[in-house]
Design an enzyme around this catalytic site. Structure first.
Site, PDB file in Angstrom:
ATOM      1  N   TYR A   1     -14.950  -4.486   8.977  1.00 53.94           N
ATOM      2  CA  TYR A   1     -13.636  -3.821   9.009  1.00 53.94           C
ATOM      3  C   TYR A   1     -13.033  -3.913  10.418  1.00 53.94           C
ATOM      4  O   TYR A   1     -11.843  -4.204  10.584  1.00 53.94           O
ATOM      5  CB  TYR A   1     -13.807  -2.354   8.581  1.00 53.94           C
ATOM      6  CG  TYR A   1     -12.544  -1.532   8.682  1.00 53.94           C
ATOM      7  CD1 TYR A   1     -11.494  -1.708   7.789  1.00 53.94           C
ATOM      8  CD2 TYR A   1     -12.402  -0.557   9.685  1.00 53.94           C
ATOM      9  CE1 TYR A   1     -10.319  -0.946   7.889  1.00 53.94           C
ATOM     10  CE2 TYR A   1     -11.242   0.208   9.784  1.00 53.94           C
ATOM     11  CZ  TYR A   1     -10.208   0.005   8.890  1.00 53.94           C
ATOM     12  OH  TYR A   1      -9.051   0.759   8.985  1.00 53.94           O
TER      13      TYR A   1
ATOM     14  N   GLY B   1      -1.913   7.728   0.634  1.00 53.39           N
ATOM     15  CA  GLY B   1      -2.071   8.033   2.059  1.00 53.39           C
ATOM     16  C   GLY B   1      -0.884   7.720   2.950  1.00 53.39           C
ATOM     17  O   GLY B   1       0.256   8.170   2.722  1.00 53.39           O
TER      18      GLY B   1
ATOM     19  N   GLY C   1       0.797  -1.230   0.000  1.00 49.34           N
ATOM     20  CA  GLY C   1       0.000   0.000   0.000  1.00 49.34           C
ATOM     21  C   GLY C   1       0.826   1.274   0.000  1.00 49.34           C
ATOM     22  O   GLY C   1       0.481   2.245   0.684  1.00 49.34           O
TER      23      GLY C   1
END
Ligand SMILES: NC(=O)c1ccc[n+]([C@@H]2O[C@H](COP(=O)([O-])OP(=O)(O)OC[C@H]3O[C@@H](n4cnc5c(N)ncnc54)[C@H](OP(=O)(O)O)[C@@H]3O)[C@@H](O)[C@H]2O)c1
Length: 276
Positions: A161, A11, A7
């Site tokens: 989540y 961000g 990732g």
């Protein structure tokens, strides 16, 4: 020292790479979007950046992609000193991965479980590797049902989540226990409430709530601080298995400490991988 991060294309992951890139000789960017990785490398306008960075295709929603990424790394035979399992997401509707698994579980937990276990020889080779799992305070709302990890009953994005982020902590504690003799330590963290692309797929009230909260959110640069701290801090090894917030050890929920839960998660994760 060598770093591998999932990732890195957005961000917190992008800012983690920006903060750490001068500290590592080799950085493996494990991502599904090569173009975004190239943009990141170019933004660093670093001498020798082309040699320092390497993009490796990784789609955590496809276990054969995870196998391939890990095998590629294994062929390189380089020790991995720090692995940051940072990629993750929350999904407004129930989605299935290529393998037919529930998306939140697979992207946030199972893909990283497989990747980490597969590259174990490279972590071992580093003689003191750190595995850092980006979790969330959301884990405090978790109510896992280990008999229904694929969420066949009713789907609601936040509880699913929250469970996945609890799994990040349970996995961290398992790694710390199981691989201490291989000199591998492991840490979980909450990055803060961070202004990133997180939750961007939502519409309606959730999107509106995110918009309202934005003025109170911290920057991605600030959100990367605990990942950076855990990658570099001296003496943190004594806190292997710990959960961190604002670069300090913090208490996770009671169930995050459950030995029974972490062993069940390990067994079930292996079982699922074995069937695919
Ligand atoms: N933002 C917050 O307030 C907050 C709070 C607590 C915890 N976290 C956690 O922080 C971590 C980073 O999130 P963020 O806030 O930086 O969100 P973000 O901006 O949405 O970044 C998510 C990253 O995960 C990658 N990713 C998503 N699905 C993937 C897949 N199937 N395979 C490979 N990579 C995938 C994305 O890649 P693409 O660029 O290709 O989409 C992106 O690089 C996540 O684990 C999240 O749960 C965030």
């Amino acid at each position: 020292m060598n770093l591998a991060i999932t990732g890195p294309t957005s961000g917190i992951g992008t800012e983690t790479v920006k903060a750490l890139h001068t500290k590592f000789e080799k950085i493996f960017l494990l991502a599904r979007n090569e173009g975004k990785c190239q943009e990141l490398i170019e933004s660093l306008s670093l001498k020798g950046a082309k040699e320092k960075f390497e993009f490796i295709h990784l789609d955590l929603a496809n276990l054969s992609s995870v196998h391939q990424a890990a095998e590629y790394l294994l062929e390189k035979k380089l020790p991995i000193h720090v692995l940051i399992n940072n990629a993750g997401g929350i999904f407004p509707e129930k989605l299935k991965t290529k393998d037919g698994l529930e998306m939140t579980f697979s992207v946030n937990h199972l893909g990283h479980f497989l990747l980490t276990n597969k590259i174990l020889p490279l972590l071992e080779k580093a003689q003191g590797a750190r595995v850092i799992n980006v979790s969330s305070e959301a884990h405090k709302a978790a109510k896992p049902d280990f008999e229904d990890l694929q969420v066949t009953k009713s789907y609601s994005s936040f509880p699913v989540y929250a469970n996945a982020k609890l799994f990040n902590i349970l996995f961290t504690k398992s790694l710390a226990e199981r691989y201490a003799d291989k000199h591998i330590t492991s840490y979980a963290l909450h990055p803060g409430v961070v202004k990133t692309n997180f939750g961007n797929d939502f519409s309606g009230i959730f999107k509106w709530l995110i918009k309202l909260a934005q003025p109170f959110m911290i920057s991605a640069e600030k959100g990367a601080e605990t990942s950076v701290f855990l990658s570099l801090a001296e003496g943190v090894e004594k806190k292997s298995g710990g959960y961190f917030k604002k670069s300090k050890e913090s208490k996770p929920s009671q169930i995050a400490n459950s030995r029974k839960y972490r062993e069940t998660l390990w067994e079930k994760s292996n079982e699922i991988i074995g069937t695919i």
